[in-house]
Design a protein around this motif. Structure first.
Motif, mmCIF file in Angstrom:
data_model
loop_
_atom_site.group_PDB
_atom_site.id
_atom_site.type_symbol
_atom_site.label_atom_id
_atom_site.label_comp_id
_atom_site.label_asym_id
_atom_site.label_seq_id
_atom_site.Cartn_x
_atom_site.Cartn_y
_atom_site.Cartn_z
ATOM 1 N N SER A 144 -23.979 116.654 11.851
ATOM 2 C CA SER A 144 -24.381 115.247 11.699
ATOM 3 C C SER A 144 -24.823 114.656 13.026
ATOM 4 N N THR A 145 -25.771 113.737 12.945
ATOM 5 C CA THR A 145 -26.199 112.968 14.101
ATOM 6 C C THR A 145 -26.265 111.496 13.725
ATOM 7 N N CYS A 146 -26.089 110.649 14.712
ATOM 8 C CA CYS A 146 -26.255 109.203 14.558
ATOM 9 C C CYS A 146 -25.455 108.665 13.374
ATOM 10 N N GLY A 147 -26.121 107.845 12.534
ATOM 11 C CA GLY A 147 -25.424 107.194 11.441
ATOM 12 C C GLY A 147 -24.807 108.154 10.449
ATOM 13 N N ALA A 148 -25.340 109.369 10.349
ATOM 14 C CA ALA A 148 -24.767 110.346 9.421
ATOM 15 C C ALA A 148 -23.331 110.696 9.782
ATOM 16 N N SER A 149 -22.928 110.485 11.034
ATOM 17 C CA SER A 149 -21.552 110.790 11.424
ATOM 18 C C SER A 149 -20.553 109.860 10.742
ATOM 19 N N ILE A 150 -21.004 108.674 10.318
ATOM 20 C CA ILE A 150 -20.136 107.796 9.526
ATOM 21 C C ILE A 150 -19.878 108.442 8.172
ATOM 22 N N SER A 180 -17.454 111.349 8.399
ATOM 23 C CA SER A 180 -16.080 110.884 8.577
ATOM 24 C C SER A 180 -15.467 110.523 7.229
ATOM 25 N N ILE A 181 -16.264 109.915 6.362
ATOM 26 C CA ILE A 181 -15.792 109.588 5.009
ATOM 27 C C ILE A 181 -15.544 110.863 4.214
ATOM 28 N N ILE A 182 -16.460 111.812 4.319
ATOM 29 C CA ILE A 182 -16.324 113.077 3.590
ATOM 30 C C ILE A 182 -15.080 113.833 4.042
ATOM 31 N N ARG A 183 -14.753 113.802 5.318
ATOM 32 C CA ARG A 183 -13.570 114.506 5.832
ATOM 33 C C ARG A 183 -12.282 113.903 5.292
ATOM 34 N N SER A 184 -12.295 112.611 5.020
ATOM 35 C CA SER A 184 -11.071 111.932 4.591
ATOM 36 C C SER A 184 -10.976 111.758 3.073
ATOM 37 N N PHE A 185 -12.121 111.779 2.410
ATOM 38 C CA PHE A 185 -12.159 111.623 0.949
ATOM 39 C C PHE A 185 -13.078 112.697 0.397
ATOM 40 N N ASN A 186 -12.503 113.849 0.108
ATOM 41 C CA ASN A 186 -13.317 115.042 -0.077
ATOM 42 C C ASN A 186 -13.723 115.319 -1.521
ATOM 43 N N SER A 213 -8.753 100.612 13.981
ATOM 44 C CA SER A 213 -8.337 99.461 13.185
ATOM 45 C C SER A 213 -9.409 99.043 12.184
ATOM 46 N N LYS A 214 -10.648 99.436 12.438
ATOM 47 C CA LYS A 214 -11.750 99.094 11.541
ATOM 48 C C LYS A 214 -11.819 100.053 10.352
ATOM 49 N N PHE A 215 -11.494 101.327 10.608
ATOM 50 C CA PHE A 215 -11.537 102.352 9.561
ATOM 51 C C PHE A 215 -10.223 103.136 9.528
ATOM 52 N N PRO A 216 -9.094 102.495 9.238
ATOM 53 C CA PRO A 216 -7.808 103.198 9.277
ATOM 54 C C PRO A 216 -7.728 104.371 8.301
ATOM 55 N N SER A 217 -8.436 104.300 7.197
ATOM 56 C CA SER A 217 -8.376 105.380 6.209
ATOM 57 C C SER A 217 -9.111 106.633 6.665
ATOM 58 N N LEU A 218 -9.892 106.532 7.735
ATOM 59 C CA LEU A 218 -10.687 107.670 8.192
ATOM 60 C C LEU A 218 -10.061 108.388 9.384
ATOM 61 N N ILE A 219 -8.868 108.005 9.760
ATOM 62 C CA ILE A 219 -8.236 108.627 10.926
ATOM 63 C C ILE A 219 -7.837 110.069 10.630
ATOM 64 N N LYS A 220 -7.298 110.305 9.443
ATOM 65 C CA LYS A 220 -6.835 111.648 9.087
ATOM 66 C C LYS A 220 -7.871 112.350 8.208
ATOM 67 N N VAL A 228 -11.773 116.234 20.145
ATOM 68 C CA VAL A 228 -12.119 114.818 20.101
ATOM 69 C C VAL A 228 -11.668 114.252 18.751
ATOM 70 N N GLU A 229 -11.020 113.089 18.789
ATOM 71 C CA GLU A 229 -10.587 112.466 17.544
ATOM 72 C C GLU A 229 -11.814 112.129 16.680
ATOM 73 N N PRO A 230 -11.684 112.256 15.348
ATOM 74 C CA PRO A 230 -12.858 112.064 14.465
ATOM 75 C C PRO A 230 -13.553 110.725 14.652
ATOM 76 N N LEU A 231 -12.806 109.626 14.756
ATOM 77 C CA LEU A 231 -13.458 108.324 14.898
ATOM 78 C C LEU A 231 -14.066 108.145 16.283
ATOM 79 N N ARG A 232 -13.523 108.823 17.280
ATOM 80 C CA ARG A 232 -14.146 108.802 18.609
ATOM 81 C C ARG A 232 -15.467 109.561 18.556
#
Length: 344
Positions: free
Chosen positions: A42-48, A51-57, A123-130, A202-206
């Motif tokens: 992923s690049t740019c906006g696709a990384s958002i 991140s969703i796909i990793r947490s809600f598969n 804090s903006k995307f707490p559900s995407l941390i894990k 690197v942490e996913p949200l970072r």
């Protein structure tokens, strides 16, 4: 004998600016039609989206999150800086996009940007941390800025201003990433250093914050005492995908506009359209988003000039219901792109 590669199917989701939800639609369509990728780059906006796909598969969980209060609130809470006046950042971009040299100056990417985004997104995307263990492996692309803010405005004089960075997430085999780094070097005439760096652990949200830090869109990400720009440094990383996978699913994007082409040349020192043309020669299944601008016109974060206010206006949702409608419109578009590809 065929070369052994670590992944069977690799998808490249190569950035859609504010239209990042469409990649969630693509992934859900791929899962529901039995072509789920083993690796997503992923690049740019696709990384958002990744991140969703990793947490809600699962398709159901992804759809549910996209219309959740958390995501709608995050999408609506987009704050603009004072750079939208036409005589500020828009003029700066136009002026430098007209230059025909390859990145003649070290541009001010540190203080000139449109959107105010925090460095820490937890804090903006707490559900995407894990992340879920069964999610696909992923690689996010960013770019290290190799000069400091005090050098902005000065002539580059051949100095390399950026270095591409790979951020693996999951169980990506580092040996193959090093193989790619050793094999592929950046254009010597550009402002990009020949070697690519590898950022591990690197942490996913970072990683998401780094990759979405598009030039003049938001402030660079600051990580371990270095500034990072977004994944626009390599929007279609076909060489990386080819190194890692047998079956490739790669986006076919519309050409850069004259302004976009000029800014890529002014910042990175190469032709974005030439890069797209090179990517088009790679054998792959094509995810055709070349009509994205027309099909999704007028949606989330669309831009227009307000001459009365002498400013660039960015369209934001007027309500959560409006935001939900625009998000689902993006999702459905991405889903249909995959269906179109399967008909080819």
């Amino acid at each position: 004998m065929a070369e052994v590669k670590p992944y069977n199917r690799v998808a490249v989701f190569s950035g859609g600016g504010s239209r990042f939800v469409m990649y969630c639609g693509m992934y859900v369509a791929m899962v529901e039609h039995n072509i789920r990728p083993d690796l997503i780059i992923s690049t740019c906006g696709a990384s958002i989206s990744v991140s969703i796909i990793r947490s809600f598969n699962t398709p159901e969980a992804i759809r549910e999150y996209l219309v959740s209060d958390e995501f709608l609130t995050a999408a609506m809470n987009t704050f603009l800086t004072n750079q939208t006046r036409l005589d500020r950042l828009p003029y700066y971009c136009i002026k430098h996009s007209k230059k025909k040299e390859n990145a003649p100056y070290l541009l001010d990417l540190f203080s000139k940007y449109f959107v105010d985004q925090p460095q820490n997104l937890d804090s903006k995307f707490p559900s995407l941390i894990k992340a879920l263990p069964e999610s696909p492996d992923m690689i996010t692309i960013g770019s290290e800025i190799c000069y400091t803010p005090d050098k902005t405005g000065k002539k580059r004089n051949g100095e390399k201003a950026f270095r591409k960075a790979l951020i693996p997430l999951g169980q990506v085999p580092v040996a193959y990433l090093n193989q790619y780094i050793d094999t592929y070097k950046e254009d010597a005439n550009s402002a990009v250093a020949p070697d690519t760096s590898l950022l591990l652990d690197v942490e996913p949200l970072r990683a998401m914050r780094i990759s979405t830090s598009d030039m003049f869109y938001m402030a660079p990400a600051f990580y371990k005492e270095k500034h990072y720009l977004g994944g626009a440094i390599d929007l279609i990383p076909t060489e990386l995908a080819s190194t890692l996978g047998n079956e490739l699913w790669i986006e076919h994007k519309a050409p850069y506009s004259a302004m976009e082409e000029g800014l890529v040349r002014a910042v990175f020192g190469y032709s974005g359209n030439a890069r797209l043309n090179t990517a088009a020669t790679v054998t792959a299944n094509r995810l055709d988003t070349s009509d994205m601008r027309s099909k999704l016109a007028g949606g989330y974060l669309s831009r227009k000039i307000n001459w009365r206010k002498f400013a660039l206006e960015i369209q934001l949702p007027v309500s959560k219901e409006d935001c939900k409608t625009q998000i689902l419109r993006q999702f459905d578009y991405g889903y249909q792109v995959v269906l179109n590809a399967l008909k080819q």
